[in-house]
Design a protein around this motif. Structure first.
Motif, mmCIF file in Angstrom:
data_model
loop_
_atom_site.group_PDB
_atom_site.id
_atom_site.type_symbol
_atom_site.label_atom_id
_atom_site.label_comp_id
_atom_site.label_asym_id
_atom_site.label_seq_id
_atom_site.Cartn_x
_atom_site.Cartn_y
_atom_site.Cartn_z
ATOM 1 N N GLU A 258 33.709 86.230 18.915
ATOM 2 C CA GLU A 258 33.604 84.528 18.222
ATOM 3 C C GLU A 258 32.921 85.390 16.967
ATOM 4 O OE1 GLU A 258 30.945 82.384 20.681
ATOM 5 O OE2 GLU A 258 32.843 80.482 20.841
ATOM 6 N N ALA A 259 31.629 86.365 17.143
ATOM 7 C CA ALA A 259 31.590 87.524 16.674
ATOM 8 C C ALA A 259 32.119 88.631 15.783
ATOM 9 C CB ALA A 259 29.860 88.835 17.590
ATOM 10 N N ARG A 260 33.549 88.874 15.985
ATOM 11 C CA ARG A 260 34.439 89.588 15.754
ATOM 12 C C ARG A 260 35.639 88.710 14.748
ATOM 13 N NH1 ARG A 260 34.110 95.199 16.685
ATOM 14 N NH2 ARG A 260 32.489 95.717 18.547
ATOM 15 N N ASN A 261 34.786 87.454 14.606
ATOM 16 C CA ASN A 261 35.491 85.939 14.258
ATOM 17 C C ASN A 261 37.384 86.859 14.585
ATOM 18 O OD1 ASN A 261 36.559 84.198 12.112
ATOM 19 N ND2 ASN A 261 37.324 85.085 10.271
ATOM 20 N N ILE A 262 37.389 86.639 15.692
ATOM 21 C CA ILE A 262 38.744 86.571 16.959
ATOM 22 C C ILE A 262 39.155 85.228 16.927
ATOM 23 C CG2 ILE A 262 40.039 87.776 18.345
ATOM 24 C CD1 ILE A 262 39.966 89.434 16.628
ATOM 25 N N ASP A 263 40.571 84.793 17.203
ATOM 26 C CA ASP A 263 40.390 83.401 18.092
ATOM 27 C C ASP A 263 40.066 83.356 19.376
ATOM 28 O OD1 ASP A 263 42.157 80.879 17.078
ATOM 29 O OD2 ASP A 263 42.341 81.515 19.528
ATOM 30 N N VAL A 264 39.334 82.759 19.957
ATOM 31 C CA VAL A 264 39.173 82.432 21.309
ATOM 32 C C VAL A 264 39.007 81.267 21.987
ATOM 33 C CG1 VAL A 264 36.468 82.807 20.364
ATOM 34 C CG2 VAL A 264 37.096 80.607 20.315
ATOM 35 N N ASP A 265 40.604 80.688 21.151
ATOM 36 C CA ASP A 265 41.323 79.452 22.268
ATOM 37 C C ASP A 265 41.627 80.178 23.467
ATOM 38 O OD1 ASP A 265 40.674 77.866 20.525
ATOM 39 O OD2 ASP A 265 42.802 77.985 19.365
ATOM 40 N N PHE A 266 41.999 81.357 23.904
ATOM 41 C CA PHE A 266 42.999 82.329 24.952
ATOM 42 C C PHE A 266 41.845 81.889 25.845
ATOM 43 C CE2 PHE A 266 44.740 85.048 27.916
ATOM 44 C CZ PHE A 266 45.829 84.626 27.998
ATOM 45 N N PRO A 267 40.525 82.841 25.425
ATOM 46 C CA PRO A 267 39.732 83.589 26.347
ATOM 47 C C PRO A 267 38.608 81.747 27.114
ATOM 48 C CG PRO A 267 39.260 84.397 24.415
ATOM 49 C CD PRO A 267 40.501 83.568 23.890
ATOM 50 N N GLY A 268 38.581 80.863 25.375
ATOM 51 C CA GLY A 268 38.099 79.606 25.861
ATOM 52 C C GLY A 268 38.989 78.820 26.900
ATOM 53 N N TYR A 269 40.205 78.737 27.093
ATOM 54 C CA TYR A 269 40.910 77.925 28.106
ATOM 55 C C TYR A 269 40.327 78.517 29.553
ATOM 56 C CZ TYR A 269 45.084 76.104 30.310
ATOM 57 O OH TYR A 269 45.960 75.884 31.181
ATOM 58 N N THR A 270 40.356 80.066 29.614
ATOM 59 C CA THR A 270 40.175 80.327 30.689
ATOM 60 C C THR A 270 38.231 80.179 31.166
ATOM 61 O OG1 THR A 270 41.538 82.432 30.411
ATOM 62 C CG2 THR A 270 39.741 82.626 31.862
ATOM 63 N N LEU A 271 37.699 80.312 30.180
ATOM 64 C CA LEU A 271 36.138 79.985 30.432
ATOM 65 C C LEU A 271 36.383 78.463 31.115
ATOM 66 C CD1 LEU A 271 33.359 80.509 30.988
ATOM 67 C CD2 LEU A 271 33.514 79.590 29.028
ATOM 68 N N GLY A 272 37.195 77.306 30.975
ATOM 69 C CA GLY A 272 36.935 75.855 30.519
ATOM 70 C C GLY A 272 37.626 75.522 32.429
ATOM 71 N N LEU A 273 38.315 76.804 32.222
ATOM 72 C CA LEU A 273 39.222 76.271 34.474
ATOM 73 C C LEU A 273 38.152 77.079 35.045
ATOM 74 C CD1 LEU A 273 43.149 78.300 33.601
ATOM 75 C CD2 LEU A 273 42.257 75.612 33.869
ATOM 76 N N VAL A 274 37.582 78.167 34.495
ATOM 77 C CA VAL A 274 36.545 78.509 35.679
ATOM 78 C C VAL A 274 35.232 77.919 35.390
ATOM 79 C CG1 VAL A 274 34.526 80.313 36.028
ATOM 80 C CG2 VAL A 274 37.066 80.957 35.382
ATOM 81 N N ASN A 275 34.533 76.886 34.700
ATOM 82 C CA ASN A 275 33.547 75.647 34.484
ATOM 83 C C ASN A 275 34.107 75.376 35.645
ATOM 84 O OD1 ASN A 275 31.639 77.428 33.210
ATOM 85 N ND2 ASN A 275 32.650 76.507 31.444
ATOM 86 N N LYS A 276 35.276 74.625 35.217
ATOM 87 C CA LYS A 276 35.471 73.526 36.132
ATOM 88 C C LYS A 276 35.821 73.369 37.599
ATOM 89 C CE LYS A 276 39.033 69.558 36.184
ATOM 90 N NZ LYS A 276 40.483 69.290 35.874
ATOM 91 N N ALA A 277 36.447 74.849 37.494
ATOM 92 C CA ALA A 277 36.803 74.920 39.294
ATOM 93 C C ALA A 277 34.716 75.396 39.845
ATOM 94 C CB ALA A 277 36.677 76.636 39.999
#
Length: 297
Positions: A258-277
């Motif tokens: 986010e700080a570097r204006n790089i798309d976060v969809d890919f790591p954001g998806y992973t974070l969502g999986l981990v959070n749900k688990a």
């Protein structure tokens, strides 16, 4: 009438139906391997270079099928493959069909069943390379279906790719193998390109990163057998590297992106999986536990 070339078990005649990029390469490989080769393509002119090299051009699909004991099909879609084979009528009886057409496992099984009903044997193949890789010693081809066809024509199959493997008697399994490889590939490529964007934003050469981090990247592939064992056993508890320890690192990756204006969809998806688990009480389990997210109930 059975020709002399059909009776030659060492170099049996081969027919190739469909001369797109892949079919053209296949026919060329059989010719170079010394097999009498008959070709058919909807646009007949496509066969001209192969005919110049010694191939026989069939006027119809029926003629093409009748010309050889091994009929190789490489077209766009299994519906097209079946329609072309249907047009051969009773010429298919007694032949061996190798279908190298892409599609789903269910489509492969349906074609296999239909071919069997016509009195022919069936083998499905999934080629894991692009056309220039045909014939390579390390080219992988997964086969499923008739064991008899695979072993009878094994020398010819190795002309397609040196790593020819019969993975199942089920004609649908090669398609699943291929999709599994591709799914792994796209996930890895997307992850790598996200990493490359992150590095490039700092002016770091990606090649330099690979030189420095090569052992760490290679170790990722080394973890696959352990993950596969956990999935096969359905047991995910682990002493080290549990999901709860993954979350801070994934969160850091999201914030850095986010700080570097790089798309976060890919790591954001992973974070969502981990959070749900973690919400479901699996914080002490290994990363393999996330397979449950992909298994729709």
């Amino acid at each position: 009438m059975t020709t002399a070339s059909e009776r030659n078990d060492a170099q049996p005649a081969v027919t190739v139906i469909g001369l797109g990029e892949m079919g053209f390469a296949l026919a060329g490989a059989f010719l170079e391997g010394g097999h009498p080769t008959t070709v058919w393509n909807r646009t007949a002119e496509r066969a001209d270079p192969l005919v110049a090299r010694g191939a026989e051009r069939a006027a119809t699909v029926r003629d093409a099928v009748a010309a050889s004991p091994l009929v190789v099909v490489s077209v766009k879609g299994n519906a097209t493959a079946r329609a072309l084979l249907e047009s051969s009528g009773d010429a298919l009886s007694g032949r061996s069909v190798l279908n190298l057409t892409d599609g789903t496992s269910a489509e492969s099984r349906a074609v296999a069943e239909w071919v069997g009903d016509q009195g022919a044997q069936y083998l499905h193949g999934q080629i894991m390379t692009i056309a220039p890789g045909i014939g390579g010693a390390e080219t992988v081809v997964f086969y499923g279906g008739s064991d008899a066809v695979f072993h009878r024509f094994q020398p010819a199959l190795r002309l397609i790719g040196g790593r020819a493997t019969l993975v199942s008697a089920d004609a649908g399994v090669p398609a699943l193998y291929g999709m599994a490889v591709h799914g792994t590939m796209w996930g890895a490529l997307n992850g790598f390109l996200h990493a490359a964007a992150l590095l490039s934003s700092e002016g770091i050469e990606v090649k330099r990163f690979l030189d420095d981090a090569g052992p760490s990247v290679a170790a990722l592939l080394g973890s696959f057998p352990m993950m596969a064992d956990e999935v096969d056993r359905g047991e995910y508890a682990t002493q080290y590297g549990a999901l709860q320890h993954h979350r801070p690192s994934v969160e850091d990756l999201v914030r850095e992106s986010e700080a570097r204006n790089i798309d976060v969809d890919f790591p954001g998806y992973t974070l969502g999986l981990v959070n749900k688990a973690l919400e479901n009480g699996h914080g002490d389990d290994s990363y393999s536990r996330l397979i449950e997210h992909f298994r729709k109930r």
